[in-house]
Design an enzyme around this catalytic site. Structure first.
Site, short mmCIF file in Angstrom:
data_model
loop_
_atom_site.label_atom_id
_atom_site.label_comp_id
_atom_site.label_asym_id
_atom_site.label_seq_id
_atom_site.Cartn_x
_atom_site.Cartn_y
_atom_site.Cartn_z
N LEU A 122 25.10 79.03 57.09
CA LEU A 122 26.40 79.66 57.34
C LEU A 122 27.52 78.63 57.25
O LEU A 122 27.29 77.44 57.45
CB LEU A 122 26.41 80.29 58.73
CG LEU A 122 25.47 81.45 58.98
CD1 LEU A 122 25.50 81.85 60.45
CD2 LEU A 122 25.85 82.64 58.12
N GLU A 182 26.94 90.77 52.00
CA GLU A 182 26.62 91.15 53.39
C GLU A 182 25.40 90.44 53.94
O GLU A 182 24.85 90.84 54.95
CB GLU A 182 26.38 92.66 53.46
CG GLU A 182 27.64 93.48 53.37
CD GLU A 182 27.34 94.98 53.28
OE1 GLU A 182 26.23 95.34 52.85
OE2 GLU A 182 28.22 95.77 53.64
N GLY A 183 24.93 89.39 53.30
CA GLY A 183 23.70 88.71 53.73
C GLY A 183 23.73 88.24 55.17
O GLY A 183 22.72 88.21 55.84
N CYS A 184 24.93 87.86 55.63
CA CYS A 184 24.97 87.25 56.96
C CYS A 184 25.59 88.19 57.99
O CYS A 184 26.77 88.51 57.88
CB CYS A 184 25.75 85.96 56.91
SG CYS A 184 26.98 85.87 55.62
N VAL A 185 24.79 88.66 58.94
CA VAL A 185 25.30 89.52 60.00
C VAL A 185 24.83 89.02 61.36
O VAL A 185 23.86 88.34 61.44
CB VAL A 185 24.89 90.99 59.83
CG1 VAL A 185 25.90 91.72 58.99
CG2 VAL A 185 23.51 91.11 59.22
#
Lengths: 105, 414
Positions: B193, A102-105
């Protein structure tokens, strides 16, 4: 939810190919998923990280982020990139039969 | 008297103080808030400073102006939180005890965590707009910058306001266009990302917008160090990106005192229940805003919706009732896309940003995940709302829970 057969076992997966039930995971599945991620052979160093991720996710209910792995498992970020090239946290989570971190939100 | 102690008078702490003053009986409760300095920053406004669209007075005001009279404001640094003793030690030697503690100490940038980043070229060929001083230095630099290769890099996620990098790049495209030098500027976005944004539908759309504007994305780029003399970023997998001007979002971390007090995770964020913000370890500690270790965006809108749901739950909790899982991860963010237009995204833990209309289903006036001039005006109007309504805890015509009304589902998801 879709299912697929990996290493002779039928498991539930999501649309990104992550196992949705960590309890369905086996070491044989990990070996197959690693090949799909471009890792032909899982060495002892790989297994150390995989085992840490399995344990950590068991305790916290979620796949660890890269920083969590490097801080708590004592593997350097550089080594993580060597072991699981390109997006190590996501790769190791998939191989370990866990959800996406869940690191990237 | 029962005591509520709030640590941090930023966006979340200030809103919490205003909320609690209204909810709690002042004959029974004493509310104290601690912060180290007098200045409240409107952080979303930092984005506009490098381009000369906002100046100092737009983004800086005294903290006291936004706190209720009945709340005691203590100016001091926070030395140590001692949850076992229900007290907090301050830098001025004072110790404050509490019945309930609300941690709202936020997150900040740490350039020193990346070798080469915060060294002799910091403020010269390497800049950030994630602090007011940084944004101002970048403004001065851009005034005379002759052009070249501008690289925007995010060191590691999570960061405050995950859409800000995209906004910066799209505003830069506009800015250099207006200056008549866009043909002399290369815009590159190096991000850890896999694409332009974290959520698939929005990532695809925003990625397409960047491409149309001639902004190149270098995905899955995890910077290991910066070589400030050779002017290049070097990634863990040995990929390199050269720059003439580097605009960086350094590693974001929670407050040091969180780590020192043994309350934090590896980035000094406090693990909490993601629906109620109650600490996993201590039954009288809540954590609001960026300091909370929840898988939601670190953004003022999240803090606002969080404080809204927290107030209701806190009143229940202190009366011995069970809390409701009220917070759903709701975030909404305007995304400036340049040339006087913007986008708006609205999402939560479960639902990714989708196209549609907001806040009135089918009407708007704002368009979700689609460029419009209304969204740009919404973003600019938001500064007024922030200072005049949001911080003071006045009612906004928006519900804390995300609504599916007005959103269009992609065919595959129906």
């Amino acid at each position: 939810m879709a299912t697929r057969t990996i290493a002779g076992k039928t498991v539930e997966v999501n649309d990104e190919g992550f196992l949705t039930r960590p309890e369905e995971w086996t070491k044989e599945i990990a070996i197959e998923l690693a090949k799909e991620e471009g890792i032909p052979e899982l060495t002892e160093a790989h297994w150390k990280v995989i085992e840490f991720c399995r344990q950590d996710a068991g305790a916290t209910g979620k796949a660890p982020t890269l920083r969590r792995i490097t801080t708590a498992a004592g593997v350097s970020t550089k080594d993580m990139f060597a072991l699981f090239p390109k997006g190590p946290a996501k790769k190791v989570a998939r191989i370990s039969g866990l959800g996406k971190p869940e690191g990237c939100v | 008297m029962k005591k509520v102690l709030i640590l941090g008078a930023g966006t979340a702490g200030t809103m919490a103080a205003n909320k609690l003053v209204r909810l709690l009986d002042r004959d029974e409760w004493q509310i104290t808030i601690v912060d180290k300095d007098e200045t409240h920053y409107y952080q979303p406004g930092f984005l506009f400073v490098p381009f000369g669209m906002y100046t100092r007075s737009d983004v800086i005001k005294p903290r006291r102006d936004f706190l209720p009279r009945d709340v005691e404001l203590v100016m001091a640094s926070i030395e140590m939180i001692e949850p076992e003793h229900n007290r907090v030690r301050l830098g001025n030697g004072r110790t404050l005890s509490y019945d309930f503690l609300i941690i709202a100490t936020g997150a900040d940038i740490h350039p020193e965590q990346t070798p080469g980043l915060g060294e002799h070229e910091w403020g010269r060929s390497i800049h950030t707009f994630y602090s007011f001083e940084g944004a101002l230095a970048l403004f001065r630099h851009l005034r005379t910058w002759p052009g070249g290769r501008l690289v925007f890099n995010v060191v590691e996620n999570p960061i405050k306001c995950p859409v800000a990098p995209l906004e910066f790049l799209m505003l830069a495209d506009w800015f250099f266009h207006e200056k008549g030098m866009r043909d002399r500027v290369e815009l590159i976005y190096a991000t850890p990302l896999p694409g332009a944004f974290t959520k698939p539908i929005a990532s695809k759309l925003l990625g397409g917008m960047l491409e149309e504007k001639g902004i190149k994305v270098v995905p899955e780029f995890m910077v290991e160090h910066v070589d400030p003399d050779a002017r290049k970023l070097v990634a863990y997998d040995e990929q390199e990106v050269e720059y003439d001007l580097l605009v960086s979002v350094p590693l974001n971390m929670g407050a040091e005192v969180i780590g020192k007090s043994g309350l934090g995770d590896e980035l000094n964020y406090v693990p909490v229940d993601k629906h109620t913000f109650l600490s996993n370890k201590h039954p009288n500690i809540f954590v609001l805003g960026d300091a909370a270790g929840v898988p939601a965006s670190k953004a003022g809108s999240v803090a606002h919706f969080a404080v809204d749901t927290f107030g209701e739950n806190f009143a229940r909790y202190t009366e011995g009732l069970e809390m409701q899982p009220l917070f759903d991860g709701h975030a909404n963010c305007f995304i400036e896309s340049g040339f006087g237009k913007g986008l708006l995204i609205d999402f939560n833990y479960e639902t990714e940003p989708l196209p549609g209309r907001y806040p009135l289903p089918g009407i708007g006036p704002f368009t979700l995940l689609e460029e419009s001039e209304a969204n740009h005006w919404g973003k600019l109007m938001f500064r007024w709302m922030y200072w005049n309504l949001l911080l003071k805890g006045r009612e906004l015509p928006l519900t804390a829970h995300m609504s599916m009304a007005g959103k269009w589902l992609p065919t595959a998801a129906k």
